[in-house]
Write a protein that holds these residues in place. Structure first.
Motif, mmCIF file in Angstrom:
data_model
loop_
_atom_site.group_PDB
_atom_site.id
_atom_site.type_symbol
_atom_site.label_atom_id
_atom_site.label_comp_id
_atom_site.label_asym_id
_atom_site.label_seq_id
_atom_site.Cartn_x
_atom_site.Cartn_y
_atom_site.Cartn_z
ATOM 1 N N UNK A 149 49.521 44.056 49.463
ATOM 2 C CA UNK A 149 50.745 43.468 48.899
ATOM 3 C C UNK A 149 50.652 43.303 47.387
ATOM 4 N N UNK A 150 49.426 43.144 46.879
ATOM 5 C CA UNK A 150 49.232 42.989 45.438
ATOM 6 C C UNK A 150 49.142 44.335 44.725
ATOM 7 N N UNK A 151 49.268 45.415 45.489
ATOM 8 C CA UNK A 151 49.260 46.744 44.887
ATOM 9 C C UNK A 151 47.879 47.277 44.565
ATOM 10 N N UNK A 152 46.853 46.746 45.227
ATOM 11 C CA UNK A 152 45.493 47.232 44.988
ATOM 12 C C UNK A 152 45.246 48.497 45.819
ATOM 13 N N UNK A 153 46.061 49.495 45.553
ATOM 14 C CA UNK A 153 46.033 50.727 46.344
ATOM 15 C C UNK A 153 45.757 51.954 45.478
ATOM 16 N N UNK A 154 45.201 51.724 44.296
ATOM 17 C CA UNK A 154 44.907 52.814 43.360
ATOM 18 C C UNK A 154 43.408 53.116 43.346
ATOM 19 N N UNK A 155 43.044 54.142 42.588
ATOM 20 C CA UNK A 155 41.630 54.422 42.380
ATOM 21 C C UNK A 155 40.931 53.202 41.774
ATOM 22 N N UNK A 156 39.664 53.032 42.130
ATOM 23 C CA UNK A 156 38.819 52.042 41.474
ATOM 24 C C UNK A 156 37.695 52.778 40.759
ATOM 25 N N UNK A 157 36.825 52.031 40.089
ATOM 26 C CA UNK A 157 35.623 52.658 39.559
ATOM 27 C C UNK A 157 34.871 53.313 40.717
ATOM 28 N N UNK A 158 34.198 54.419 40.439
ATOM 29 C CA UNK A 158 33.516 55.176 41.490
ATOM 30 C C UNK A 158 32.580 54.291 42.304
ATOM 31 N N UNK A 159 31.814 53.455 41.632
ATOM 32 C CA UNK A 159 30.811 52.639 42.319
ATOM 33 C C UNK A 159 31.300 51.318 42.846
ATOM 34 N N UNK A 160 32.600 51.065 42.753
ATOM 35 C CA UNK A 160 33.148 49.826 43.295
ATOM 36 C C UNK A 160 33.783 48.960 42.227
ATOM 37 N N UNK A 161 34.679 48.088 42.658
ATOM 38 C CA UNK A 161 35.342 47.172 41.737
ATOM 39 C C UNK A 161 34.337 46.160 41.196
ATOM 40 N N UNK A 162 34.665 45.576 40.057
ATOM 41 C CA UNK A 162 33.794 44.546 39.498
ATOM 42 C C UNK A 162 33.714 43.343 40.431
ATOM 43 N N UNK A 163 34.816 43.039 41.114
ATOM 44 C CA UNK A 163 34.817 41.910 42.052
ATOM 45 C C UNK A 163 33.852 42.155 43.202
ATOM 46 N N UNK A 164 33.848 43.393 43.718
ATOM 47 C CA UNK A 164 32.935 43.697 44.823
ATOM 48 C C UNK A 164 31.491 43.723 44.330
ATOM 49 N N UNK A 165 31.259 44.289 43.161
ATOM 50 C CA UNK A 165 29.883 44.317 42.642
ATOM 51 C C UNK A 165 29.352 42.903 42.428
ATOM 52 N N UNK A 166 30.215 42.013 41.948
ATOM 53 C CA UNK A 166 29.779 40.626 41.771
ATOM 54 C C UNK A 166 29.460 39.985 43.114
ATOM 55 N N UNK A 167 30.298 40.235 44.127
ATOM 56 C CA UNK A 167 30.044 39.684 45.463
ATOM 57 C C UNK A 167 28.732 40.217 46.025
ATOM 58 N N UNK A 168 28.454 41.496 45.787
ATOM 59 C CA UNK A 168 27.199 42.098 46.264
ATOM 60 C C UNK A 168 26.017 41.483 45.521
ATOM 61 N N UNK A 169 26.135 41.366 44.194
ATOM 62 C CA UNK A 169 25.056 40.767 43.407
ATOM 63 C C UNK A 169 24.782 39.336 43.863
ATOM 64 N N UNK A 170 25.855 38.578 44.105
ATOM 65 C CA UNK A 170 25.693 37.196 44.568
ATOM 66 C C UNK A 170 25.017 37.154 45.932
ATOM 67 N N UNK A 171 25.369 38.093 46.808
ATOM 68 C CA UNK A 171 24.741 38.159 48.136
ATOM 69 C C UNK A 171 23.243 38.449 48.013
ATOM 70 N N UNK A 172 22.900 39.461 47.203
ATOM 71 C CA UNK A 172 21.486 39.802 47.026
ATOM 72 C C UNK A 172 20.695 38.607 46.478
ATOM 73 N N UNK A 173 21.269 37.879 45.534
ATOM 74 C CA UNK A 173 20.585 36.734 44.950
ATOM 75 C C UNK A 173 20.478 35.593 45.961
ATOM 76 N N UNK A 174 21.567 35.287 46.625
ATOM 77 C CA UNK A 174 21.643 34.155 47.549
ATOM 78 C C UNK A 174 20.762 34.345 48.778
#
Length: 415
Positions: A73-98
């Motif tokens: 609904x927010x229109x997040x239906x376009x290409x992202x960075x190849x390796x993932x959005x910054x939001x997802x990378x931050x969530x992954x980094x937080x998971x690895x740390x936590x």
């Protein structure tokens, strides 16, 4: 002049002739083949119980679905960075740390279309012809074929049942040669469910520290599926000196029942992550943008439901292990994690079916189960170890009870 006949050269105008030679090095996934055969029988009206697929039967949690709907609904239906959005990378980094005590910057993290793609791309990015990859057996069916596709040499190391199907330091030491480039370490394991303790990882790390040319591919996809209080560790967490040569791979498929969303992720040295991203940029590009948004919610959101799921999986595991050990000719260890068991059927080799066919291998046994008992399981030979078979207990307790009854009847009819 030799009279030996030569193999005919494939006609490039035919469908056979167009296929690249590299495809001759790999074979289709045996687990998917079992699933397809079971589906065929079901379509023909047969009451098949499928215990072949490695897929949770739980539904994706609602808060994850809602995050995906909100992203659409927010229109997040376009290409992202190849390796993932910054939001997802931050969530992954937080998971690895936590959860793992591992620090990764955004340029050390990549998200892809499932953990399988990242493993494949990592091997493709690093292997040269003749490079060896040490793979403890029993192994996930795709590891050797990925290595072969990348022109590497898979080196299977048999892990004995009496060692819990786990790689020992001695066996690892013997397997390492100057050509060794990777060790693939899957814990908890597919197909056995075996998981390495902190002490066991420490002992393997001590061997690896002596061989700085060997990198480690830690496949942690079943991390959250461990039972009876088992405490999960990943090898770079146990030995920080291995951090710079470890690729830690995980994903949302198994823990969050998101197999169809196709999101895996990995953390590792920047140069390696960049190389994996380069390959991904020329194949799939970014993973689905909507699935990425859902995965942010999975990693950052409530985790309490995992405990309930784990209780259900542990109860099913106990049911299946107890039932199998009560069947003459079968024995089964109780694994630490994942949602598989790997029973030993060696006592049934040589017996005859009611139709007079001799069970000569684990493949014969699984064919017998499918055709006569209508239970789909995967032969151990698919995982590099004959004499066993894999059962997935990621299905309802009622179906598992019925499947165990069918297996008991089928084994009882062997003579």
């Amino acid at each position: 002049m030799s009279t030996q006949s030569k193999s005919p050269i494939p006609d490039p105008t035919t469908s056979e002739g167009i296929i690249a030679h590299r495809l001759s090095r790999v074979k289709p996934s045996p687990t998917l083949a079992v699933t397809a055969k079971a589906a065929e029988l079901k379509a023909a009206g047969k009451d098949v119980i499928g215990l072949g697929a490695g897929e949770p039967d739980f539904d994706t949690p609602d808060h994850i679905k809602e995050a995906a709907i909100a992203a659409i609904r927010a229109g997040q239906t376009k290409y992202t960075q190849v390796g993932g959005t910054l939001a997802l990378k931050k969530a992954i980094a937080d998971k690895f740390k936590r959860e793992n005590g591992l620090d990764y910057a955004a340029n050390q993290i990549i998200a892809g279309c499932g953990a399988k793609q990242l493993l494949f791309n990592a091997l493709l990015a690093t292997l040269n012809a003749g490079d060896e990859v040490i793979i403890p057996a029993p192994y996930w069916v795709s590891y050797p074929d990925m290595v072969l596709f990348a022109e590497g040499t898979p080196v299977a190391v048999s892990c004995r049942e009496e060692d819990g199907f786990k790689l020992t330091p001695l066996a690892l030491e013997k397997a390492i040669t100057p050509k060794s480039k990777w060790l693939i370490l899957n814990s908890p394991s597919n197909p056995t469910g075996a998981a390495y303790t902190k002490a066991e990882l420490r002992a393997l790390a001590d061997v690896l520290l002596k061989h700085p040319h060997v990198w480690i591919m830690a496949d942690d996809i079943y991390e959250h599926l461990a039972y009876d209080g088992f405490q999960f560790f990943t090898i770079a967490q146990v030995e920080p000196k291995l951090y710079e040569r470890t690729l830690t791979v995980n994903g949302v498929s198994k823990a969050y029942a998101m197999t169809g969303w196709r999101i895996g992720y990995a953390g590792g040295p920047k140069a390696l992550i960049t190389a994996i991203g380069d390959i991904q940029s020329h194949s799939t590009s970014n993973a689905c943008s909507i699935s990425q948004a859902a995965s942010v919610a999975a990693l950052n959101g409530p985790q309490a439901f995992l405990q309930e799921w784990k209780k259900s999986f542990a109860a099913r595991r106990n049911l299946v292990v107890d039932s199998l050990n009560a069947i003459g000719g079968l024995t089964c260890q109780k694994p630490e994690g994942a949602f598989y068991v790997f029973p030993n059927l060696k006592a049934l080799i040589g017996k005859k079916t009611p139709q007079g066919k001799t069970i000569e291998s684990c493949t014969d046994f699984c064919n017998y189960l499918l055709e006569e008992a209508l239970v789909a399981a995967v032969p151990g030979s698919a995982f590099g170890m004959g004499g066993y078979f894999r059962i997935s207990y990621a299905t309802s307790e009622a179906l598992l009870i019925e499947a165990m009854a069918r297996i008991k009847r089928a084994c009882g009819e062997l003579r």
